[in-house]
Design a protein around this motif. Structure first.
Motif, PDB file in Angstrom:
ATOM      1  N   GLU A   6       0.826  -1.223  -0.021  1.00  0.00           N
ATOM      2  CA  GLU A   6      -0.113   0.013   0.044  1.00  0.00           C
ATOM      3  C   GLU A   6       0.776   1.252   0.037  1.00  0.00           C
ATOM      4  O   GLU A   6       0.257   2.249   0.010  1.00  0.00           O
ATOM      5  CB  GLU A   6      -0.960   0.014   1.217  1.00  0.00           C
ATOM      6  N   HIS A   7       2.297   1.004  -0.216  1.00  0.00           N
ATOM      7  CA  HIS A   7       3.007   2.119  -0.113  1.00  0.00           C
ATOM      8  C   HIS A   7       3.935   2.346  -1.517  1.00  0.00           C
ATOM      9  O   HIS A   7       3.870   1.358  -2.106  1.00  0.00           O
ATOM     10  CB  HIS A   7       3.963   2.006   1.170  1.00  0.00           C
ATOM     11  N   ALA A   8       4.587   3.526  -1.477  1.00  0.00           N
ATOM     12  CA  ALA A   8       5.411   3.671  -2.634  1.00  0.00           C
ATOM     13  C   ALA A   8       6.770   3.348  -2.051  1.00  0.00           C
ATOM     14  O   ALA A   8       7.366   3.842  -1.194  1.00  0.00           O
ATOM     15  CB  ALA A   8       5.518   5.214  -2.951  1.00  0.00           C
ATOM     16  N   CYS A   9       7.294   2.330  -2.675  1.00  0.00           N
ATOM     17  CA  CYS A   9       8.700   1.539  -2.239  1.00  0.00           C
ATOM     18  C   CYS A   9       9.572   2.004  -3.464  1.00  0.00           C
ATOM     19  O   CYS A   9       9.510   2.069  -4.557  1.00  0.00           O
ATOM     20  CB  CYS A   9       8.416   0.221  -2.028  1.00  0.00           C
ATOM     21  N   ILE A  10      10.856   2.205  -2.879  1.00  0.00           N
ATOM     22  CA  ILE A  10      11.765   2.451  -3.820  1.00  0.00           C
ATOM     23  C   ILE A  10      12.627   1.095  -4.134  1.00  0.00           C
ATOM     24  O   ILE A  10      13.254   0.572  -3.396  1.00  0.00           O
ATOM     25  CB  ILE A  10      12.882   3.547  -3.236  1.00  0.00           C
ATOM     26  N   ARG A  11      12.309   0.559  -5.145  1.00  0.00           N
ATOM     27  CA  ARG A  11      12.761  -0.651  -5.654  1.00  0.00           C
ATOM     28  C   ARG A  11      14.206  -0.771  -6.001  1.00  0.00           C
ATOM     29  O   ARG A  11      15.095   0.347  -6.224  1.00  0.00           O
ATOM     30  CB  ARG A  11      11.920  -1.180  -7.030  1.00  0.00           C
ATOM     31  N   VAL A  12      14.513  -2.001  -5.959  1.00  0.00           N
ATOM     32  CA  VAL A  12      16.063  -2.487  -6.017  1.00  0.00           C
ATOM     33  C   VAL A  12      16.388  -3.178  -7.185  1.00  0.00           C
ATOM     34  O   VAL A  12      15.782  -4.332  -7.317  1.00  0.00           O
ATOM     35  CB  VAL A  12      16.712  -3.099  -4.665  1.00  0.00           C
ATOM     36  N   ARG A  13      17.267  -2.743  -8.014  1.00  0.00           N
ATOM     37  CA  ARG A  13      17.482  -3.533  -9.206  1.00  0.00           C
ATOM     38  C   ARG A  13      19.240  -4.162  -8.939  1.00  0.00           C
ATOM     39  O   ARG A  13      19.974  -3.533  -8.759  1.00  0.00           O
ATOM     40  CB  ARG A  13      17.636  -2.734 -10.710  1.00  0.00           C
ATOM     41  N   LEU A  14      19.017  -5.491  -9.236  1.00  0.00           N
ATOM     42  CA  LEU A  14      20.171  -6.192  -8.715  1.00  0.00           C
ATOM     43  C   LEU A  14      21.355  -6.152 -10.077  1.00  0.00           C
ATOM     44  O   LEU A  14      20.657  -5.794 -11.157  1.00  0.00           O
ATOM     45  CB  LEU A  14      19.892  -7.765  -8.322  1.00  0.00           C
ATOM     46  N   PRO A  15      22.707  -6.037  -9.798  1.00  0.00           N
ATOM     47  CA  PRO A  15      23.724  -6.255 -10.954  1.00  0.00           C
ATOM     48  C   PRO A  15      23.013  -7.176 -12.054  1.00  0.00           C
ATOM     49  O   PRO A  15      23.509  -7.002 -13.107  1.00  0.00           O
ATOM     50  CB  PRO A  15      24.742  -6.908 -10.187  1.00  0.00           C
ATOM     51  N   SER A  16      22.275  -8.304 -11.641  1.00  0.00           N
ATOM     52  CA  SER A  16      22.053  -9.173 -12.775  1.00  0.00           C
ATOM     53  C   SER A  16      20.889  -8.745 -13.635  1.00  0.00           C
ATOM     54  O   SER A  16      20.596  -9.356 -14.791  1.00  0.00           O
ATOM     55  CB  SER A  16      21.559 -10.443 -11.936  1.00  0.00           C
ATOM     56  N   GLY A  17      20.173  -7.447 -13.498  1.00  0.00           N
ATOM     57  CA  GLY A  17      19.272  -7.065 -13.830  1.00  0.00           C
ATOM     58  C   GLY A  17      17.746  -7.292 -13.429  1.00  0.00           C
ATOM     59  O   GLY A  17      16.911  -6.442 -13.606  1.00  0.00           O
ATOM     60  N   LYS A  18      17.723  -8.065 -12.426  1.00  0.00           N
ATOM     61  CA  LYS A  18      16.585  -8.502 -11.979  1.00  0.00           C
ATOM     62  C   LYS A  18      16.128  -7.721 -10.764  1.00  0.00           C
ATOM     63  O   LYS A  18      17.141  -7.213 -10.039  1.00  0.00           O
ATOM     64  CB  LYS A  18      16.490 -10.162 -11.193  1.00  0.00           C
ATOM     65  N   LEU A  19      14.914  -7.553 -10.487  1.00  0.00           N
ATOM     66  CA  LEU A  19      14.247  -6.771  -9.303  1.00  0.00           C
ATOM     67  C   LEU A  19      14.393  -7.484  -8.066  1.00  0.00           C
ATOM     68  O   LEU A  19      14.222  -8.682  -8.091  1.00  0.00           O
ATOM     69  CB  LEU A  19      12.980  -6.205  -9.547  1.00  0.00           C
ATOM     70  N   TYR A  20      14.994  -6.763  -6.946  1.00  0.00           N
ATOM     71  CA  TYR A  20      15.095  -7.607  -5.659  1.00  0.00           C
ATOM     72  C   TYR A  20      13.757  -7.707  -4.783  1.00  0.00           C
ATOM     73  O   TYR A  20      13.075  -6.765  -4.750  1.00  0.00           O
ATOM     74  CB  TYR A  20      16.202  -6.972  -4.663  1.00  0.00           C
ATOM     75  N   ARG A  21      13.354  -8.909  -4.393  1.00  0.00           N
ATOM     76  CA  ARG A  21      12.375  -9.099  -3.650  1.00  0.00           C
ATOM     77  C   ARG A  21      12.874  -8.896  -2.346  1.00  0.00           C
ATOM     78  O   ARG A  21      13.500  -9.757  -1.702  1.00  0.00           O
ATOM     79  CB  ARG A  21      11.592 -10.506  -3.828  1.00  0.00           C
TER      80      ARG A  21
END
Length: 297
Positions: free
Chosen positions: A190-205
């Motif tokens: 329910e919030h605006a989260c600052i997402r994390v892109r890993l060096p592999s290109g994938k988004l971090y969960r």
């Protein structure tokens, strides 16, 4: 045999047979694959026998090559030990120490260990390379690497340093004003989260744990970054909730620019380790660096 092969050529042959690769052996020895190939052709001509079977995709020893290397390996190991004993008598290691690390790990090393190491061993130099992605330190020509414990490659000797690490969910007071703060990880949806892109290109969960219960959240948000410092600054600017290492967030928390949420879902993890291959000769400079790491509080 009057025209005895050079020690460097025999060492190169052993490296090629060990790696089954000209490229990996060349990386280890610090030469180009073409130079290594030329060395092997010269060695075979000198000895009058083929030592390696080559194809466009692979290399393997012939029977003669296999027999030679099987006898060479213990001899080369004894030679390394003998040279190491002489080096130990010198009392001061010399040469270059190459370390691959993530940027936060490199910053931690630079705060205390590296300056103290260079002051104690003036004949040593440190080549510290920062990369976000995991690399093969042997193929990359590094003496050691530094990573979080959960990301350590197998079959490595690991030395822990720097104490435990926590990843914290943080946001600015301005962002939380008028919003219900998350009480459980699923509330992040329910919030605006600052997402994390890993060096592999994938988004971090984002990963959380409480009393043995583990949860992962695919945190939503309009902003994606790949650097913890930028994530922390974005959170301090009110752009959402970030999930960052405690060392990165703490200065902002101390000044009140950020506050933590989901504290009880953010336990400490073992932290950073310096690691290096256990099956290879350990240079005296690396041994000295490891000893200094262990001295640090």
């Amino acid at each position: 045999m009057n025209d005895r092969p050079a020690l460097g050529d025999l060492t190169a042959l052993a490296a090629i047979v060990t790696h089954r690769s000209f490229r990996k052996a060349a990386d280890e020895l610090g030469v180009s694959p073409s130079t290594l190939s030329h060395m092997m052709r010269t060695l075979e001509l000198k000895m009058g026998v083929r030592l390696l079977n080559r194809t466009t995709r692979s290399v393997s020893p012939t029977e003669a090559g296999e027999r030679l290397v099987s006898r060479l390996q213990p001899v080369l190991k004894e030679l390394d030990l003998a040279l190491e004993e002489v080096d130990a008598v010198r009392s001061r290691p010399s040469g270059s120490l190459r370390i691959n690390a993530s940027e936060p790990a490199a910053r931690l090393l630079m705060q205390s260990v590296v300056p103290a190491f260079l002051a104690r061993y003036p004949d040593m130099s440190v080549d510290l390379a920062t990369e976000g992605r995991l690399v093969d330190i042997v193929a990359g020509g590094f003496d050691a690497g530094v990573r979080l414990g959960e990301a350590l490659p197998q079959d490595m000797i690991a030395v822990r340093f720097g104490g435990p690490v926590r990843f914290l969910a943080v946001a600015s007071p301005a962002y939380l004003a008028g919003r219900k703060p998350p009480l459980v990880p699923d509330d992040l949806k329910e919030h605006a989260c600052i997402r994390v892109r890993l060096p592999s290109g994938k988004l971090y969960r984002w990963e959380f744990e409480k009393h043995g219960q583990e949860l992962t959240v695919d945190a939503p948000g309009p902003l994606t970054l790949d650097h913890p410092g930028l994530m922390t600054e974005a959170a301090a600017d009110g752009m959402g909730i970030a999930y960052v290492p405690d060392r990165t967030a703490q200065p902002f928390i101390d000044t009140g620019k950020l506050v933590t949420v989901l504290d009880d879902w953010c336990p400490a993890i073992p932290g950073l380790f310096l690691y290096y291959p256990g099956h290879r000769h350990v240079p005296s400079g690396l041994k000295a660096f490891v000893d200094m790491l262990r001295e640090m509080p």
